[in-house]
Design a protein around this motif. Structure first.
Motif, PDB file in Angstrom:
ATOM      1  N   LEU A  36      23.679 -34.098 -52.684  1.00  0.00           N
ATOM      2  CA  LEU A  36      23.823 -33.187 -51.552  1.00  0.00           C
ATOM      3  C   LEU A  36      22.500 -32.486 -51.302  1.00  0.00           C
ATOM      4  O   LEU A  36      21.945 -31.840 -52.193  1.00  0.00           O
ATOM      5  CB  LEU A  36      24.910 -32.153 -51.843  1.00  0.00           C
ATOM      6  CG  LEU A  36      25.120 -31.051 -50.798  1.00  0.00           C
ATOM      7  CD1 LEU A  36      25.546 -31.645 -49.459  1.00  0.00           C
ATOM      8  CD2 LEU A  36      26.135 -30.026 -51.292  1.00  0.00           C
ATOM      9  N   VAL A  37      21.971 -32.627 -50.091  1.00  0.00           N
ATOM     10  CA  VAL A  37      20.749 -31.948 -49.670  1.00  0.00           C
ATOM     11  C   VAL A  37      21.145 -30.779 -48.792  1.00  0.00           C
ATOM     12  O   VAL A  37      21.683 -30.972 -47.703  1.00  0.00           O
ATOM     13  CB  VAL A  37      19.804 -32.905 -48.914  1.00  0.00           C
ATOM     14  CG1 VAL A  37      18.610 -32.135 -48.340  1.00  0.00           C
ATOM     15  CG2 VAL A  37      19.339 -34.029 -49.804  1.00  0.00           C
ATOM     16  N   ALA A  38      20.920 -29.571 -49.280  1.00  0.00           N
ATOM     17  CA  ALA A  38      21.267 -28.374 -48.509  1.00  0.00           C
ATOM     18  C   ALA A  38      20.424 -27.223 -49.014  1.00  0.00           C
ATOM     19  O   ALA A  38      20.539 -26.818 -50.174  1.00  0.00           O
ATOM     20  CB  ALA A  38      22.750 -28.049 -48.650  1.00  0.00           C
ATOM     21  N   ARG A  39      19.569 -26.690 -48.148  1.00  0.00           N
ATOM     22  CA  ARG A  39      18.706 -25.576 -48.554  1.00  0.00           C
ATOM     23  C   ARG A  39      19.514 -24.307 -48.754  1.00  0.00           C
ATOM     24  O   ARG A  39      19.248 -23.519 -49.654  1.00  0.00           O
ATOM     25  CB  ARG A  39      17.615 -25.331 -47.506  1.00  0.00           C
ATOM     26  CG  ARG A  39      16.585 -26.435 -47.437  1.00  0.00           C
ATOM     27  CD  ARG A  39      15.301 -25.975 -46.768  1.00  0.00           C
ATOM     28  NE  ARG A  39      15.527 -25.548 -45.389  1.00  0.00           N
ATOM     29  CZ  ARG A  39      14.566 -25.062 -44.609  1.00  0.00           C
ATOM     30  NH1 ARG A  39      13.340 -24.920 -45.084  1.00  0.00           N
ATOM     31  NH2 ARG A  39      14.821 -24.712 -43.362  1.00  0.00           N
ATOM     32  N   ARG A  40      20.470 -24.083 -47.897  1.00  0.00           N
ATOM     33  CA  ARG A  40      21.358 -22.921 -48.017  1.00  0.00           C
ATOM     34  C   ARG A  40      22.718 -23.327 -47.453  1.00  0.00           C
ATOM     35  O   ARG A  40      22.830 -24.304 -46.714  1.00  0.00           O
ATOM     36  CB  ARG A  40      20.795 -21.720 -47.256  1.00  0.00           C
ATOM     37  CG  ARG A  40      20.599 -21.949 -45.763  1.00  0.00           C
ATOM     38  CD  ARG A  40      19.981 -20.742 -45.086  1.00  0.00           C
ATOM     39  NE  ARG A  40      18.620 -20.527 -45.518  1.00  0.00           N
ATOM     40  CZ  ARG A  40      17.558 -21.116 -44.971  1.00  0.00           C
ATOM     41  NH1 ARG A  40      17.725 -21.983 -43.984  1.00  0.00           N
ATOM     42  NH2 ARG A  40      16.350 -20.862 -45.400  1.00  0.00           N
ATOM     43  N   GLY A  41      23.732 -22.574 -47.799  1.00  0.00           N
ATOM     44  CA  GLY A  41      25.054 -22.983 -47.372  1.00  0.00           C
ATOM     45  C   GLY A  41      25.453 -24.272 -48.079  1.00  0.00           C
ATOM     46  O   GLY A  41      24.961 -24.589 -49.152  1.00  0.00           O
ATOM     47  N   GLY A  42      26.317 -24.997 -47.486  1.00  0.00           N
ATOM     48  CA  GLY A  42      26.717 -26.266 -48.074  1.00  0.00           C
ATOM     49  C   GLY A  42      27.814 -26.165 -49.117  1.00  0.00           C
ATOM     50  O   GLY A  42      28.295 -27.185 -49.627  1.00  0.00           O
ATOM     51  N   GLU A  43      28.227 -24.923 -49.452  1.00  0.00           N
ATOM     52  CA  GLU A  43      29.244 -24.773 -50.488  1.00  0.00           C
ATOM     53  C   GLU A  43      30.567 -25.412 -50.066  1.00  0.00           C
ATOM     54  O   GLU A  43      31.252 -26.033 -50.881  1.00  0.00           O
ATOM     55  CB  GLU A  43      29.458 -23.286 -50.818  1.00  0.00           C
ATOM     56  CG  GLU A  43      28.334 -22.634 -51.596  1.00  0.00           C
ATOM     57  CD  GLU A  43      27.107 -22.329 -50.746  1.00  0.00           C
ATOM     58  OE1 GLU A  43      27.225 -22.368 -49.493  1.00  0.00           O
ATOM     59  OE2 GLU A  43      26.031 -22.057 -51.318  1.00  0.00           O
ATOM     60  N   GLY A  44      30.926 -25.246 -48.792  1.00  0.00           N
ATOM     61  CA  GLY A  44      32.167 -25.838 -48.318  1.00  0.00           C
ATOM     62  C   GLY A  44      32.130 -27.353 -48.400  1.00  0.00           C
ATOM     63  O   GLY A  44      33.105 -27.990 -48.807  1.00  0.00           O
ATOM     64  N   VAL A  45      30.995 -27.939 -48.039  1.00  0.00           N
ATOM     65  CA  VAL A  45      30.848 -29.393 -48.104  1.00  0.00           C
ATOM     66  C   VAL A  45      30.887 -29.848 -49.558  1.00  0.00           C
ATOM     67  O   VAL A  45      31.505 -30.870 -49.893  1.00  0.00           O
ATOM     68  CB  VAL A  45      29.550 -29.838 -47.414  1.00  0.00           C
ATOM     69  CG1 VAL A  45      29.287 -31.329 -47.661  1.00  0.00           C
ATOM     70  CG2 VAL A  45      29.627 -29.556 -45.920  1.00  0.00           C
ATOM     71  N   ALA A  46      30.235 -29.089 -50.437  1.00  0.00           N
ATOM     72  CA  ALA A  46      30.257 -29.426 -51.859  1.00  0.00           C
ATOM     73  C   ALA A  46      31.688 -29.436 -52.379  1.00  0.00           C
ATOM     74  O   ALA A  46      32.091 -30.333 -53.138  1.00  0.00           O
ATOM     75  CB  ALA A  46      29.403 -28.441 -52.648  1.00  0.00           C
ATOM     76  N   ALA A  47      32.473 -28.444 -51.974  1.00  0.00           N
ATOM     77  CA  ALA A  47      33.866 -28.374 -52.409  1.00  0.00           C
ATOM     78  C   ALA A  47      34.669 -29.548 -51.864  1.00  0.00           C
ATOM     79  O   ALA A  47      35.511 -30.128 -52.574  1.00  0.00           O
ATOM     80  CB  ALA A  47      34.491 -27.053 -51.963  1.00  0.00           C
ATOM     81  N   GLY A  89      19.361 -28.140 -40.932  1.00  0.00           N
ATOM     82  CA  GLY A  89      18.616 -28.473 -39.729  1.00  0.00           C
ATOM     83  C   GLY A  89      17.742 -29.693 -39.915  1.00  0.00           C
ATOM     84  O   GLY A  89      18.002 -30.553 -40.776  1.00  0.00           O
ATOM     85  N   GLY A  90      16.658 -29.745 -39.142  1.00  0.00           N
ATOM     86  CA  GLY A  90      15.797 -30.912 -39.158  1.00  0.00           C
ATOM     87  C   GLY A  90      15.131 -31.187 -40.494  1.00  0.00           C
ATOM     88  O   GLY A  90      14.862 -32.338 -40.831  1.00  0.00           O
ATOM     89  N   SER A  91      14.874 -30.138 -41.278  1.00  0.00           N
ATOM     90  CA  SER A  91      14.234 -30.338 -42.582  1.00  0.00           C
ATOM     91  C   SER A  91      15.147 -31.111 -43.527  1.00  0.00           C
ATOM     92  O   SER A  91      14.712 -32.058 -44.207  1.00  0.00           O
ATOM     93  CB  SER A  91      13.865 -28.987 -43.201  1.00  0.00           C
ATOM     94  OG  SER A  91      12.935 -28.299 -42.394  1.00  0.00           O
ATOM     95  N   SER A  92      16.410 -30.723 -43.576  1.00  0.00           N
ATOM     96  CA  SER A  92      17.370 -31.420 -44.433  1.00  0.00           C
ATOM     97  C   SER A  92      17.615 -32.841 -43.934  1.00  0.00           C
ATOM     98  O   SER A  92      17.690 -33.788 -44.729  1.00  0.00           O
ATOM     99  CB  SER A  92      18.688 -30.647 -44.485  1.00  0.00           C
ATOM    100  OG  SER A  92      18.511 -29.384 -45.093  1.00  0.00           O
ATOM    101  N   THR A  93      17.720 -33.001 -42.625  1.00  0.00           N
ATOM    102  CA  THR A  93      17.929 -34.330 -42.054  1.00  0.00           C
ATOM    103  C   THR A  93      16.744 -35.236 -42.333  1.00  0.00           C
ATOM    104  O   THR A  93      16.911 -36.407 -42.700  1.00  0.00           O
ATOM    105  CB  THR A  93      18.167 -34.233 -40.540  1.00  0.00           C
ATOM    106  OG1 THR A  93      19.340 -33.457 -40.293  1.00  0.00           O
ATOM    107  CG2 THR A  93      18.332 -35.605 -39.921  1.00  0.00           C
ATOM    108  N   GLY A  94      15.530 -34.712 -42.169  1.00  0.00           N
ATOM    109  CA  GLY A  94      14.342 -35.511 -42.425  1.00  0.00           C
ATOM    110  C   GLY A  94      14.284 -35.981 -43.873  1.00  0.00           C
ATOM    111  O   GLY A  94      13.956 -37.142 -44.155  1.00  0.00           O
ATOM    112  N   LEU A  95      14.609 -35.086 -44.799  1.00  0.00           N
ATOM    113  CA  LEU A  95      14.607 -35.470 -46.211  1.00  0.00           C
ATOM    114  C   LEU A  95      15.678 -36.509 -46.491  1.00  0.00           C
ATOM    115  O   LEU A  95      15.459 -37.469 -47.248  1.00  0.00           O
ATOM    116  CB  LEU A  95      14.819 -34.233 -47.084  1.00  0.00           C
ATOM    117  CG  LEU A  95      14.884 -34.482 -48.592  1.00  0.00           C
ATOM    118  CD1 LEU A  95      13.626 -35.197 -49.089  1.00  0.00           C
ATOM    119  CD2 LEU A  95      15.084 -33.169 -49.347  1.00  0.00           C
TER     120      LEU A  95
END
Length: 312
Positions: A36-47, A89-95
């Motif tokens: 999972l690539v997420a700089r912030r947030g993402g907890e719901g997706v992780a769950a 955003g674009g940073s996470s998508t690019g990675l």
């Protein structure tokens, strides 16, 4: 009229609450261990991923520096991940794109801004102060989950610059000889400007912005990179300029005359920077940026954008 058209391969899931489908989308791709690539947030997706979550990387950076990609790739391999899921955003998508193409694994992208790059076969990476772009179907995400709810907390200033970033994609494609691409671009332009006309924080406006960003990214995949995007990549990769804000400052000076005034008025109404000077670009750096861009109009456009000279 003459054109070649090849529809993208990306599956799109759009709506409210659609982030909850992430596990089903990963399993549909035959994957079982997710990075999972997420700089912030993402907890719901992780769950929602539950036991499929193998590891998480939080270090995505603007303009996709290759050294960051290498660190994330090492983590992916260490945990035996066979899929990348990105939230952001674009940073996470690019990675996510960079990891997917290097490791040969599928990717699922959940955008939280209006970057639009999630549906393009384009990857821009920065190394040694230069941002280089590649266009390859292999970098295009397998699934994009557009969940309007993920955009509701996006701050207003980021909402505006991100939406104008998406608008830049559509402007680049408007007037294309392919009537489908032209129609999509026109719809995306009007959608963004309509959503920004009053209060862009409502659910209705967020929905229109997100759908318009999807349309804008889709049509960008069918056109070559023009001067606007070339300059944005140069300013980001070689001068560290913020991606969406740079698009916003450049666009009134690169867009056709019938759009330039509307775009400038929209940006100023929300207090967004409409000059490179406001973003901290040094006037003395303009010739170097133009040289890197290698375009005969680059210095003129950069100078106008730095001064915020009228684009009428």
């Amino acid at each position: 009229m003459s054109f070649t058209f090849e529809p993208g391969r990306t599956r799109v899931v759009f709506g409210r609450g659609t982030a909850s489908t992430v596990r089903a989308e990963v399993e549909r791709l035959g994957a079982a261990r997710v990075l999972l690539v997420a700089r912030r947030g993402g907890e719901g997706v992780a769950a929602d991923l539950g036991p499929l979550l193998a590891a998480r990387f939080t270090g995505a950076a603007m303009h996709t520096p290759v050294e960051v990609t290498e660190r994330a790739l090492a983590l992916l391999r260490e945990h035996g991940a066979d899929c990348v899921v990105s939230v952001g955003g674009g940073s996470s998508t690019g990675l996510s794109k960079a990891l997917s193409v290097r490791a040969g694994v599928p990717q699922v992208v959940l955008p939280t801004t209006y970057a639009g790059s999630e549906v393009t076969p384009v990857l821009g990476e920065t190394a040694s102060g230069r941002k280089k772009t590649r266009r390859d179907a292999a970098v295009q995400p397998d699934t994009v989950i557009y969940d309007v709810d993920l955009t509701l907390d996006l701050p207003l200033d980021v909402t505006v610059t991100s939406a104008l970033n998406a608008l830049a994609h559509a402007v680049a494609a408007r007037g294309n000889q392919n009537p489908l691409v032209d129609a999509i671009a026109t719809r995306a332009i009007e959608g963004v400007l309509h959503a920004l006309r009053e209060n862009p924080s409502t659910v209705e406006a967020r929905t229109e912005l997100l759908s318009s960003a999807w349309l804008a990214g889709t049509c960008l995949a069918s056109v070559p990179m023009g001067l606007h995007h070339k300059l944005a990549h140069v300013l980001g990769g070689s001068f560290g300029m913020p991606h969406a804000a740079t698009h916003t400052a450049l666009l009134p000076h690169t867009a056709p005359a019938d759009l330039a005034k509307r775009i400038h008025g929209t940006a100023t109404r929300f207090g967004a920077a409409t000059s490179l000077r406001e973003l901290g670009m040094a006037e003395s750096d303009l010739p170097r940026a133009a040289e890197i861009a290698e375009h005969p109009e680059a210095l003129r456009v950069l100078t106008n954008a730095w001064r915020d000279a009228s684009s009428d």
